[in-house]
Design a protein around this motif. Sequence first.
Motif, PDB file in Angstrom:
ATOM      1  N   SER A  13      -2.058 -11.103  -5.437  1.00  0.00           N
ATOM      2  CA  SER A  13      -3.292 -11.741  -5.910  1.00  0.00           C
ATOM      3  C   SER A  13      -3.819 -11.121  -7.201  1.00  0.00           C
ATOM      4  CB  SER A  13      -4.372 -11.648  -4.823  1.00  0.00           C
ATOM      5  OG  SER A  13      -4.007 -12.385  -3.674  1.00  0.00           O
ATOM      6  N   LYS A  14      -3.056 -10.178  -7.779  1.00  0.00           N
ATOM      7  CA  LYS A  14      -3.421  -9.527  -9.035  1.00  0.00           C
ATOM      8  C   LYS A  14      -4.743  -8.758  -8.928  1.00  0.00           C
ATOM      9  CE  LYS A  14      -0.792 -12.583 -12.091  1.00  0.00           C
ATOM     10  NZ  LYS A  14       0.046 -13.112 -11.013  1.00  0.00           N
ATOM     11  N   LEU A  15      -4.904  -8.052  -7.819  1.00  0.00           N
ATOM     12  CA  LEU A  15      -6.057  -7.175  -7.623  1.00  0.00           C
ATOM     13  C   LEU A  15      -5.588  -5.729  -7.678  1.00  0.00           C
ATOM     14  CD1 LEU A  15      -7.916  -8.868  -4.615  1.00  0.00           C
ATOM     15  CD2 LEU A  15      -8.009  -9.447  -7.037  1.00  0.00           C
ATOM     16  N   LYS A  16      -6.499  -4.855  -8.050  1.00  0.00           N
ATOM     17  CA  LYS A  16      -6.200  -3.428  -8.065  1.00  0.00           C
ATOM     18  C   LYS A  16      -6.515  -2.846  -6.693  1.00  0.00           C
ATOM     19  CE  LYS A  16      -7.479   0.936 -10.298  1.00  0.00           C
ATOM     20  NZ  LYS A  16      -8.379   1.586 -11.292  1.00  0.00           N
ATOM     21  N   ALA A  17      -5.597  -2.042  -6.153  1.00  0.00           N
ATOM     22  CA  ALA A  17      -5.801  -1.434  -4.835  1.00  0.00           C
ATOM     23  C   ALA A  17      -5.749   0.079  -4.939  1.00  0.00           C
ATOM     24  CB  ALA A  17      -4.735  -1.918  -3.850  1.00  0.00           C
ATOM     25  N   VAL A  18      -6.665   0.755  -4.252  1.00  0.00           N
ATOM     26  CA  VAL A  18      -6.683   2.205  -4.216  1.00  0.00           C
ATOM     27  C   VAL A  18      -6.820   2.653  -2.763  1.00  0.00           C
ATOM     28  CG1 VAL A  18      -9.195   2.282  -4.552  1.00  0.00           C
ATOM     29  CG2 VAL A  18      -7.815   4.297  -5.090  1.00  0.00           C
ATOM     30  N   ARG A  19      -6.129   3.722  -2.421  1.00  0.00           N
ATOM     31  CA  ARG A  19      -6.190   4.260  -1.051  1.00  0.00           C
ATOM     32  C   ARG A  19      -7.142   5.445  -1.007  1.00  0.00           C
ATOM     33  NH1 ARG A  19      -1.609   5.737   3.326  1.00  0.00           N
ATOM     34  NH2 ARG A  19      -2.614   7.552   4.279  1.00  0.00           N
ATOM     35  N   LEU A  20      -8.026   5.449  -0.007  1.00  0.00           N
ATOM     36  CA  LEU A  20      -8.961   6.545   0.212  1.00  0.00           C
ATOM     37  C   LEU A  20      -8.715   7.135   1.598  1.00  0.00           C
ATOM     38  CD1 LEU A  20     -12.229   4.832  -1.096  1.00  0.00           C
ATOM     39  CD2 LEU A  20     -10.666   6.327  -2.377  1.00  0.00           C
ATOM     40  N   GLU A  21      -8.810   8.438   1.722  1.00  0.00           N
ATOM     41  CA  GLU A  21      -8.584   9.092   3.007  1.00  0.00           C
ATOM     42  C   GLU A  21      -9.886   9.208   3.793  1.00  0.00           C
ATOM     43  OE1 GLU A  21      -5.552   9.614   3.930  1.00  0.00           O
ATOM     44  OE2 GLU A  21      -4.772   9.090   1.953  1.00  0.00           O
ATOM     45  N   SER A  22      -9.777   9.137   5.106  1.00  0.00           N
ATOM     46  CA  SER A  22     -10.939   9.352   5.978  1.00  0.00           C
ATOM     47  C   SER A  22     -10.726  10.628   6.778  1.00  0.00           C
ATOM     48  CB  SER A  22     -11.120   8.170   6.934  1.00  0.00           C
ATOM     49  OG  SER A  22      -9.999   8.037   7.800  1.00  0.00           O
ATOM     50  N   HIS A  29     -13.626 -10.699  -6.319  1.00  0.00           N
ATOM     51  CA  HIS A  29     -13.349  -9.255  -6.292  1.00  0.00           C
ATOM     52  C   HIS A  29     -12.074  -8.937  -7.056  1.00  0.00           C
ATOM     53  CE1 HIS A  29     -16.525  -8.371  -3.359  1.00  0.00           C
ATOM     54  NE2 HIS A  29     -16.210  -9.543  -2.817  1.00  0.00           N
ATOM     55  N   LYS A  30     -12.095  -7.839  -7.789  1.00  0.00           N
ATOM     56  CA  LYS A  30     -10.936  -7.394  -8.574  1.00  0.00           C
ATOM     57  C   LYS A  30     -10.401  -6.048  -8.108  1.00  0.00           C
ATOM     58  CE  LYS A  30     -11.221 -10.903 -11.430  1.00  0.00           C
ATOM     59  NZ  LYS A  30     -10.188 -11.976 -11.392  1.00  0.00           N
ATOM     60  N   ASN A  31     -11.270  -5.222  -7.529  1.00  0.00           N
ATOM     61  CA  ASN A  31     -10.897  -3.864  -7.114  1.00  0.00           C
ATOM     62  C   ASN A  31     -11.125  -3.694  -5.619  1.00  0.00           C
ATOM     63  OD1 ASN A  31     -10.312  -2.808  -9.814  1.00  0.00           O
ATOM     64  ND2 ASN A  31     -12.516  -3.070 -10.152  1.00  0.00           N
ATOM     65  N   VAL A  32     -10.057  -3.362  -4.895  1.00  0.00           N
ATOM     66  CA  VAL A  32     -10.109  -3.229  -3.439  1.00  0.00           C
ATOM     67  C   VAL A  32      -9.742  -1.799  -3.046  1.00  0.00           C
ATOM     68  CG1 VAL A  32      -9.138  -4.013  -1.243  1.00  0.00           C
ATOM     69  CG2 VAL A  32      -9.490  -5.647  -3.108  1.00  0.00           C
ATOM     70  N   ALA A  33     -10.527  -1.214  -2.161  1.00  0.00           N
ATOM     71  CA  ALA A  33     -10.213   0.113  -1.615  1.00  0.00           C
ATOM     72  C   ALA A  33      -9.734  -0.043  -0.176  1.00  0.00           C
ATOM     73  CB  ALA A  33     -11.438   1.020  -1.664  1.00  0.00           C
ATOM     74  N   TYR A  34      -8.739   0.732   0.177  1.00  0.00           N
ATOM     75  CA  TYR A  34      -8.281   0.790   1.571  1.00  0.00           C
ATOM     76  C   TYR A  34      -8.639   2.170   2.115  1.00  0.00           C
ATOM     77  CZ  TYR A  34      -5.207   1.378   5.616  1.00  0.00           C
ATOM     78  OH  TYR A  34      -4.711   1.641   6.869  1.00  0.00           O
ATOM     79  N   VAL A  35      -9.409   2.218   3.185  1.00  0.00           N
ATOM     80  CA  VAL A  35      -9.763   3.482   3.836  1.00  0.00           C
ATOM     81  C   VAL A  35      -8.757   3.718   4.949  1.00  0.00           C
ATOM     82  CG1 VAL A  35     -11.509   4.774   5.103  1.00  0.00           C
ATOM     83  CG2 VAL A  35     -12.199   3.235   3.253  1.00  0.00           C
ATOM     84  N   ALA A  36      -7.945   4.760   4.787  1.00  0.00           N
ATOM     85  CA  ALA A  36      -6.820   5.011   5.691  1.00  0.00           C
ATOM     86  C   ALA A  36      -7.262   5.638   7.005  1.00  0.00           C
ATOM     87  CB  ALA A  36      -5.805   5.916   4.994  1.00  0.00           C
ATOM     88  N   GLY A  37      -6.363   5.561   7.990  1.00  0.00           N
ATOM     89  CA  GLY A  37      -6.572   6.194   9.278  1.00  0.00           C
ATOM     90  C   GLY A  37      -5.961   7.583   9.314  1.00  0.00           C
TER      91      GLY A  37
END
Length: 350
Positions: A223-232, A194-202
């Motif tokens: 780990s040289k991955l791309k991270a993006v935050r998404l709202e719930s 995996h290269k792209n990780v999303a975090y679904v926030a609280g």
Amino acid sequence: MTDATESATVPASTKRGRGEKSSATIYDIAKLAGVNPSTVSRALSKPGRVSAKTQKIIEDAAEQLNYQVNPFARALPTGRTQTIGLIVADITNPTFFDIIRGAETTAAARDYTLVLAESAESPETEITAARRMMGTVDGLILASPRMDDELIRELASGKPVAVINREVDGVPCVVPDVNKGISEAVRSLAANGHKNVAYVAGPPQSWMSVRRWEGVQAACEWSKLKAVRLESSKPTVDGGRQVARDVMDSGATAVITYNDLLAIGLMQELQAGGMRVPDQISIVGFDDIFGADFTTPPLTTVRSPLGECGSRAALLLLDLLLGQAGPEGTVRVETELVLRGSSGRLLVAN
């Protein structure tokens, strides 16, 4: 009637059925046992201050009258009700089940009763409930509080307060250290392609949601991955379903959610849309709630020791009530990755 009436016995004719409601007072017990009311008070509130024989007579009389101690009456001379309060953010969320049990078990071992309330994720409801409870309990535990730090310190200035899942300066806190579990999760995702990780926030007011996002960012950078935050919209199964479209649009092939409920809802919605988990997308929850392994596939999650958090917060509070010095600063407990079927090697690009 005198304290010296050691040979008094309790007539069988005065016994009440165990299911019968009682309004017995210490005066009724005194009359039945043949002692003074003051002797009954001493025997029931501070055993050992009367002889063993008189103690037994009084206890037998109290039992036969189905006498129940009124905690508020007992609090008049001592200022203590032998109760502690616990406020949780959402009583329907299984995240809090083990916290409640851990706190209750520890409280009961010290002869305290736990009183429960919830805030329904509302800071206003939470502070109202807290102020009401503080008038009747000896101390208060706040689990994942949503109110401002200053309000928490204000409560702690009146009676002992302990906090779970949040750090508040000047207040005893128990906090899961998310870094270990999140680092393990991100390294596992990286190893699986995996290269792209999303975090679904609280919830926006959740202190722990911010800490988890910071942990995801730091681990992904390492780990040289791309991270993006998404709202719930809400930290529930339905909230997870609602964020599925945003996850798809983000291009992420792996998702770490604020809690397991979001992860479960997200997985259900993506699978309903034809996505294969984990072949096309990996999903990692947080907390390892009861039922996290009932999904198909079973949910990979970062486990928080929730029962230990509840127990240790109760111990901190009870130590304060007894005037004993507890650990200085925040008590941290470790998290760990629990690998199950919802995460794995990326086999099919989205």
